[in-house]
Design a protein around this motif. Structure first.
Motif, PDB file in Angstrom:
ATOM      1  N   ALA A  62       7.600   4.140  15.097  1.00 33.60           N
ATOM      2  CA  ALA A  62       6.200   4.259  14.643  1.00 33.60           C
ATOM      3  C   ALA A  62       5.603   5.588  15.117  1.00 33.60           C
ATOM      4  N   GLN A 122       9.375  -1.137   7.790  1.00 32.11           N
ATOM      5  CA  GLN A 122       8.008  -0.773   8.200  1.00 32.11           C
ATOM      6  C   GLN A 122       7.830   0.742   8.236  1.00 32.11           C
ATOM      7  N   ALA A 123       8.838   1.429   8.764  1.00 25.90           N
ATOM      8  CA  ALA A 123       8.745   2.892   8.860  1.00 25.90           C
ATOM      9  C   ALA A 123       8.650   3.507   7.468  1.00 25.90           C
TER      10      ALA A 123
END
Ligand code: SAM
Length: 352
Positions: free
Chosen positions: A281, A316-317
């Motif tokens: 993140a 997610q990335a």
């Protein structure tokens, strides 16, 4: 007939490859299930639809992350007679379209290696038999599908096809790169493989041109910087650690002792590369800032995956990166791949 999609992956990443396979199937409206055993270096996606592997192979292979190769394959050939493996293989291949080339492969595991003396021996007579049976063109033809003969063991084989120009061009999906003697670290091969994977060779002279500039975050001791310098690119190497002396002597490198997460370039550069070990993140937020601020035109960076939920972390990335680019109205292509030289990590390319 071609209801199964065989996917080669790094040993230990079968769950990630399986999760990816299910997501890809769902995205094209196909139902199925995956068979994956830990550390076998491959997974098998079984689709309920007749020839279900083929619509999946119409999607771009370069959008797969954990699969090194994909093969639409026939049911497993089991208990091959050790006295004649070739006849049943050729009989099975007769059901497939004419192929322009063949790759005789094994899983990338110790078990796979133990079959390689057999695959080396069988290769020439098998190719000859396939040509004689009309399964393979006499001359190699890259416009036709590639035939894969995947030896799981000496007596179990999966055979199938991957589409021309929409697959990994390398046997077992692994590019054979030699570690250059002068390179300061083995990590150099990651950036070289990334270029081979993400940038078509005819575009290298344009996309990796002398006179370009690059920032290398987490550069020490200089394996990635070395690749850039080899292309004549001027590099700002950002790291508090020491850079290899040879590379500094080229005159093309400026060593900047700074924190890669807060460093800002004085002028925009062509390339940002980053091999810092940190949370995905944090790295994606930093790279998004570089792209949206216009500090670089293209980037290659690694996302380290020490966590348990590796597939979710990558999803997610990717979503965060796409979100940031979309909000800034930037149209870049994103490719993510677990390269052969990557271990617990994936490599991301964002470029024109
Ligand atoms: C995996 S190594 C990079 C290897 C390098 N790509 C090569 O090819 O030789 C990671 C580097 O990131 C550096 N690093 C870690 N955190 C950093 C930060 N916040 N800013 C800059 N460098 C950092 C470390 O000092 C280390 O040299």
């Amino acid at each position: 007939m071609l209801n199964q999609l065989l996917l080669y992956c790094r040993s230990g990443f079968e769950n990630e490859c399986a999760a990816e396979a299910m997501a890809k199937a769902e995205a094209v409206g196909l139902a199925g299930f995956v068979k994956a055993k830990p550390r076998q270096g491959w997974v098998l996606l079984n689709l309920y639809q007749q020839d279900g592997a083929l619509p999946l192979q119409q999607q771009p292979f370069n959008q797969w992350i954990f699969a090194r190769q994909w093969v639409a394959c026939l049911p497993l050939l089991n208990q091959l007679p050790v006295t004649d493996r070739i006849t049943p293989i050729v009989d099975a291949v007769k059901q497939l379209p004419l192929c322009g080339t063949v790759q005789i492969e094994t899983p990338d595991t110790n078990e796979g290696k133990s079959v390689q003396s057999l695959t080396r021996k069988i290769s020439a007579p098998l190719i000859q038999a396939l040509k004689k049976a009309g399964c393979l063109t006499n001359k190699e033809n890259s416009q036709k599908p590639t035939l894969h003969v995947f030896f799981i063991s000496g007596t179990s084989v999966l055979v199938g096809i991957s589409p021309a120009n929409n697959h990994s061009p390398w046997t077992m999906g692994i590019p054979r790169l030699r570690l250059p003697k002068q390179a300061p670290s083995r990590a150099t091969l990651k950036l070289e493989e990334a270029w081979h994977t993400f940038i078509p060779k005819p575009q290298w002279d344009q996309q990796l041109a002398p006179e370009m500039t690059a920032v290398d975050l987490g550069a020490a001791p200089g394996g990635w910087t070395w690749q850039l310098v080899r292309r004549g690119i001027k590099v700002y190497a950002v790291d508090n650690g020491p850079m290899a002396e040879d590379i500094m002597a080229t005159g093309l490198v400026e060593h900047v002792r700074a924190d890669g997460f807060t460093y800002q370039p004085k002028q925009a550069v062509d390339w940002l590369v980053c091999d810092i070990v940190d949370k995905p993140a944090r790295v994606t937020a930093m790279v998004s800032r570089w792209l949206t601020q216009g500090w670089c035109k293209a980037t290659i960076f690694n996302l380290k995956l020490p966590m348990k939920q590796r597939w979710q972390a990558v999803v997610q990335a990717k979503a965060a990166l796409m979100d940031a680019l979309q909000q800034a109205n930037l149209s870049y292509q994103i490719q993510i791949r677990q390269l052969y030289h990557d271990r617990e990590e994936v490599t991301v390319y964002i470029g024109p």
